[in-house]
Design a protein around this motif. Structure first.
Motif, PDB file in Angstrom:
ATOM      1  N   GLU A 104      13.457   9.963  21.965  1.00 29.29           N
ATOM      2  CA  GLU A 104      14.884  10.136  22.255  1.00 29.29           C
ATOM      3  C   GLU A 104      15.117  10.609  23.691  1.00 29.29           C
ATOM      4  OE1 GLU A 104      16.785  13.567  20.390  1.00 29.29           O
ATOM      5  OE2 GLU A 104      14.800  14.220  19.717  1.00 29.29           O
ATOM      6  N   HIS A 105      14.085  11.158  24.329  1.00 26.34           N
ATOM      7  CA  HIS A 105      14.234  11.657  25.696  1.00 26.34           C
ATOM      8  C   HIS A 105      14.078  10.549  26.738  1.00 26.34           C
ATOM      9  CE1 HIS A 105      14.124  15.654  23.989  1.00 26.34           C
ATOM     10  NE2 HIS A 105      12.976  15.369  23.405  1.00 26.34           N
ATOM     11  N   ASP A 106      13.568   9.400  26.321  1.00 20.36           N
ATOM     12  CA  ASP A 106      13.379   8.298  27.259  1.00 20.36           C
ATOM     13  C   ASP A 106      14.720   7.681  27.642  1.00 20.36           C
ATOM     14  OD1 ASP A 106      10.562   8.120  27.689  1.00 20.36           O
ATOM     15  OD2 ASP A 106      10.360   7.466  25.620  1.00 20.36           O
ATOM     16  N   GLN A 107      14.734   7.066  28.815  1.00 18.90           N
ATOM     17  CA  GLN A 107      15.896   6.312  29.270  1.00 18.90           C
ATOM     18  C   GLN A 107      15.522   4.843  29.319  1.00 18.90           C
ATOM     19  OE1 GLN A 107      16.413   8.931  32.819  1.00 18.90           O
ATOM     20  NE2 GLN A 107      18.565   8.826  32.286  1.00 18.90           N
ATOM     21  N   VAL A 108      16.461   3.974  28.966  1.00 19.22           N
ATOM     22  CA  VAL A 108      16.195   2.544  28.924  1.00 19.22           C
ATOM     23  C   VAL A 108      17.223   1.798  29.772  1.00 19.22           C
ATOM     24  CG1 VAL A 108      15.032   2.554  26.684  1.00 19.22           C
ATOM     25  CG2 VAL A 108      17.519   2.336  26.766  1.00 19.22           C
ATOM     26  N   PHE A 109      16.770   0.695  30.320  1.00 10.10           N
ATOM     27  CA  PHE A 109      17.629  -0.163  31.134  1.00 10.10           C
ATOM     28  C   PHE A 109      18.293  -1.183  30.225  1.00 10.10           C
ATOM     29  CE2 PHE A 109      17.897  -4.081  33.824  1.00 10.10           C
ATOM     30  CZ  PHE A 109      18.926  -3.638  34.644  1.00 10.10           C
ATOM     31  N   VAL A 110      19.621  -1.248  30.278  1.00  7.93           N
ATOM     32  CA  VAL A 110      20.398  -2.169  29.441  1.00  7.93           C
ATOM     33  C   VAL A 110      21.242  -3.048  30.353  1.00  7.93           C
ATOM     34  CG1 VAL A 110      22.189  -2.359  27.675  1.00  7.93           C
ATOM     35  CG2 VAL A 110      20.480  -0.540  27.514  1.00  7.93           C
ATOM     36  N   LYS A 111      21.161  -4.358  30.152  1.00  7.99           N
ATOM     37  CA  LYS A 111      21.949  -5.303  30.951  1.00  7.99           C
ATOM     38  C   LYS A 111      22.705  -6.228  30.018  1.00  7.99           C
ATOM     39  CE  LYS A 111      21.584  -8.503  34.864  1.00  7.99           C
ATOM     40  NZ  LYS A 111      22.438  -9.576  34.309  1.00  7.99           N
ATOM     41  N   ASP A 112      24.004  -6.361  30.235  1.00  2.00           N
ATOM     42  CA  ASP A 112      24.853  -7.272  29.467  1.00  2.00           C
ATOM     43  C   ASP A 112      25.732  -8.021  30.461  1.00  2.00           C
ATOM     44  OD1 ASP A 112      26.464  -8.634  27.723  1.00  2.00           O
ATOM     45  OD2 ASP A 112      27.269  -6.882  26.694  1.00  2.00           O
ATOM     46  N   GLY A 113      25.389  -9.281  30.739  1.00  3.45           N
ATOM     47  CA  GLY A 113      26.124 -10.035  31.742  1.00  3.45           C
ATOM     48  C   GLY A 113      25.939  -9.425  33.119  1.00  3.45           C
ATOM     49  N   GLU A 114      27.051  -9.095  33.774  1.00  4.41           N
ATOM     50  CA  GLU A 114      27.006  -8.500  35.114  1.00  4.41           C
ATOM     51  C   GLU A 114      26.972  -6.978  35.078  1.00  4.41           C
ATOM     52  OE1 GLU A 114      26.672 -10.311  37.907  1.00  4.41           O
ATOM     53  OE2 GLU A 114      26.486 -11.995  36.517  1.00  4.41           O
ATOM     54  N   LYS A 115      27.023  -6.382  33.895  1.00  3.47           N
ATOM     55  CA  LYS A 115      27.045  -4.923  33.783  1.00  3.47           C
ATOM     56  C   LYS A 115      25.669  -4.393  33.420  1.00  3.47           C
ATOM     57  CE  LYS A 115      31.923  -4.594  32.422  1.00  3.47           C
ATOM     58  NZ  LYS A 115      32.885  -4.089  31.407  1.00  3.47           N
ATOM     59  N   CYS A 116      25.328  -3.239  33.998  1.00  3.06           N
ATOM     60  CA  CYS A 116      24.036  -2.609  33.744  1.00  3.06           C
ATOM     61  C   CYS A 116      24.235  -1.123  33.472  1.00  3.06           C
ATOM     62  CB  CYS A 116      23.101  -2.787  34.943  1.00  3.06           C
ATOM     63  SG  CYS A 116      22.735  -4.496  35.374  1.00  3.06           S
ATOM     64  N   TRP A 117      23.342  -0.586  32.666  1.00  2.99           N
ATOM     65  CA  TRP A 117      23.350   0.848  32.379  1.00  2.99           C
ATOM     66  C   TRP A 117      21.905   1.349  32.355  1.00  2.99           C
ATOM     67  CZ3 TRP A 117      26.066  -2.817  29.744  1.00  2.99           C
ATOM     68  CH2 TRP A 117      27.463  -2.706  29.705  1.00  2.99           C
ATOM     69  N   PHE A 118      21.735   2.629  32.634  1.00  5.28           N
ATOM     70  CA  PHE A 118      20.465   3.323  32.467  1.00  5.28           C
ATOM     71  C   PHE A 118      20.767   4.471  31.516  1.00  5.28           C
ATOM     72  CE2 PHE A 118      16.798   5.847  34.297  1.00  5.28           C
ATOM     73  CZ  PHE A 118      15.826   4.959  33.841  1.00  5.28           C
ATOM     74  N   PHE A 142      22.552   0.999  16.593  1.00 12.02           N
ATOM     75  CA  PHE A 142      22.197  -0.378  16.928  1.00 12.02           C
ATOM     76  C   PHE A 142      22.628  -1.237  15.748  1.00 12.02           C
ATOM     77  CE2 PHE A 142      19.023   2.331  18.951  1.00 12.02           C
ATOM     78  CZ  PHE A 142      18.864   1.790  20.226  1.00 12.02           C
ATOM     79  N   GLU A 143      23.296  -2.350  16.010  1.00 10.51           N
ATOM     80  CA  GLU A 143      23.675  -3.224  14.903  1.00 10.51           C
ATOM     81  C   GLU A 143      23.675  -4.685  15.324  1.00 10.51           C
ATOM     82  OE1 GLU A 143      27.534  -2.553  13.284  1.00 10.51           O
ATOM     83  OE2 GLU A 143      28.516  -2.408  15.231  1.00 10.51           O
ATOM     84  N   ILE A 144      23.342  -5.546  14.359  1.00 12.20           N
ATOM     85  CA  ILE A 144      23.295  -6.976  14.617  1.00 12.20           C
ATOM     86  C   ILE A 144      24.695  -7.496  14.883  1.00 12.20           C
ATOM     87  CG2 ILE A 144      22.814  -9.218  13.569  1.00 12.20           C
ATOM     88  CD1 ILE A 144      20.498  -7.925  12.088  1.00 12.20           C
ATOM     89  N   ASN A 145      24.790  -8.330  15.905  1.00 13.35           N
ATOM     90  CA  ASN A 145      26.050  -8.999  16.226  1.00 13.35           C
ATOM     91  C   ASN A 145      25.696 -10.442  16.604  1.00 13.35           C
ATOM     92  OD1 ASN A 145      28.426 -10.017  17.422  1.00 13.35           O
ATOM     93  ND2 ASN A 145      29.077  -7.973  18.041  1.00 13.35           N
ATOM     94  N   LEU A 161      25.590  -5.968  24.497  1.00 12.64           N
ATOM     95  CA  LEU A 161      24.743  -6.783  23.637  1.00 12.64           C
ATOM     96  C   LEU A 161      23.418  -7.044  24.349  1.00 12.64           C
ATOM     97  CD1 LEU A 161      27.409  -9.412  22.525  1.00 12.64           C
ATOM     98  CD2 LEU A 161      26.461  -7.602  21.090  1.00 12.64           C
ATOM     99  N   ILE A 162      22.306  -6.980  23.591  1.00 16.47           N
ATOM    100  CA  ILE A 162      20.993  -7.256  24.167  1.00 16.47           C
ATOM    101  C   ILE A 162      20.275  -8.287  23.296  1.00 16.47           C
ATOM    102  CG2 ILE A 162      20.790  -4.985  25.242  1.00 16.47           C
ATOM    103  CD1 ILE A 162      18.890  -4.198  22.946  1.00 16.47           C
ATOM    104  N   PRO A 163      19.427  -9.120  23.897  1.00 19.39           N
ATOM    105  CA  PRO A 163      18.709 -10.159  23.129  1.00 19.39           C
ATOM    106  C   PRO A 163      17.457  -9.605  22.465  1.00 19.39           C
ATOM    107  CG  PRO A 163      18.196 -10.377  25.457  1.00 19.39           C
ATOM    108  CD  PRO A 163      19.195  -9.247  25.351  1.00 19.39           C
ATOM    109  N   ARG A 164      17.636  -8.661  21.572  1.00 19.97           N
ATOM    110  CA  ARG A 164      16.530  -8.056  20.841  1.00 19.97           C
ATOM    111  C   ARG A 164      16.877  -8.022  19.351  1.00 19.97           C
ATOM    112  NH1 ARG A 164      14.115  -8.784  24.801  1.00 19.97           N
ATOM    113  NH2 ARG A 164      12.968  -7.326  26.127  1.00 19.97           N
TER     114      ARG A 164
END
Length: 249
Positions: free
Chosen positions: A141-155, A164-167, A181-184
């Motif tokens: 839970e202490h880790d940080q992850v890189f998330v990208k959705d289109g042109e937007k990014c978050w750390f 997390f839920e399926i869409n 949304l992520i392709p996972r």
């Protein structure tokens, strides 16, 4: 694993040396106080990994990497969080914020070890088949992850993700007011996430247990869980049994 420390702060370099003493396979082969010195030391010492600060007198850590024909693996160590996205654009293994926490350093070194494992020679005999590939390093839970959705990014820190839920064919992540949304698949995420914190409540959703605000009985001996900030999720009957077993005394 040979490591070069690049930081203009003597105190920061001393602290890193102290933390690295806990890892018997790690050798600090040298230090550099600025980019010019780092270039010389990299050429002389050929380190496997750089623990690299960003803001230093003269040039930045990014400018150092841009000037190298072949750079070692890089873990950024900095007091500034605003460069995280740029760090991953230059293929950094990790991005550690000062003061460096021991468990975050350990996770970064695990990533480096994975990258440094020797590739199998084309002439070597084929490996014995296994049922599946070894799981990647588990995330806490202490880790940080890189998330990208289109042109937007978050750390984003995993502790801030409540659901997390399926869409459709993607997985949607709920944190703060964002819903990227992520392709996972959930199966992939379930293998990476700490099961003591993240719980698969049904086929469609994984929740962060630390965001649970309320629980109530539901149909057919199942449960319904209310998360802080929403939404409510229904726990399948089978997973309701596991949930009670997991969290009961």
């Amino acid at each position: 694993m040979n490591i070069l420390l690049v930081d203009d702060s003597r105190l920061a370099r001393t602290e890193l040396r102290h933390l690295l003493q806990a890892f018997p396979d790690v050798t600090v082969v040298g230090e550099a106080r600025h980019v010019a010195e780092a270039r010389t030391r990299i050429q002389e010492l050929q380190p496997d990994v750089l623990l690299l600060d960003i803001h230093m007198p003269g040039e930045t850590g990014f400018e150092l990497l841009a000037s190298l024909e072949a750079a070692p693996h890089v873990v950024f160590t900095t007091a500034y969080d605003e460069y995280a996205l740029r760090a991953f654009e230059v293929n950094a293994l990790d991005y550690l914020l000062k003061p460096i926490e021991a468990h975050r350093l350990a996770a970064a070194l695990d990533k480096a070890r994975t990258q440094l494992r020797p590739a199998v020679s084309a002439e070597a005999p084929p490996p014995i088949p296994v049922s599946e590939e070894p799981a990647a390093t588990p995330l806490t839970e202490h880790d940080q992850v890189f998330v990208k959705d289109g042109e937007k990014c978050w750390f984003v820190r995993l502790a801030d993700i409540r659901l997390f839920e399926i869409n459709g064919s993607y997985t949607q992540i709920h944190f703060h007011e964002h819903r990227p949304l992520i392709p996972r698949t959930l199966q992939h995420l379930e293998q990476r996430l700490d099961p003591r914190v993240f719980f698969r409540v049904n086929r469609q959703q994984i929740i962060n247990l630390k965001w649970v605000e309320g629980i109530e009985p539901w149909f057919s001996n199942s449960l319904k869980i209310r998360l802080r900030g929403g939404p409510e999720v229904e726990v399948s009957r089978q997973q309701s049994v596991r949930f009670r077993e997991l969290l009961s005394l």
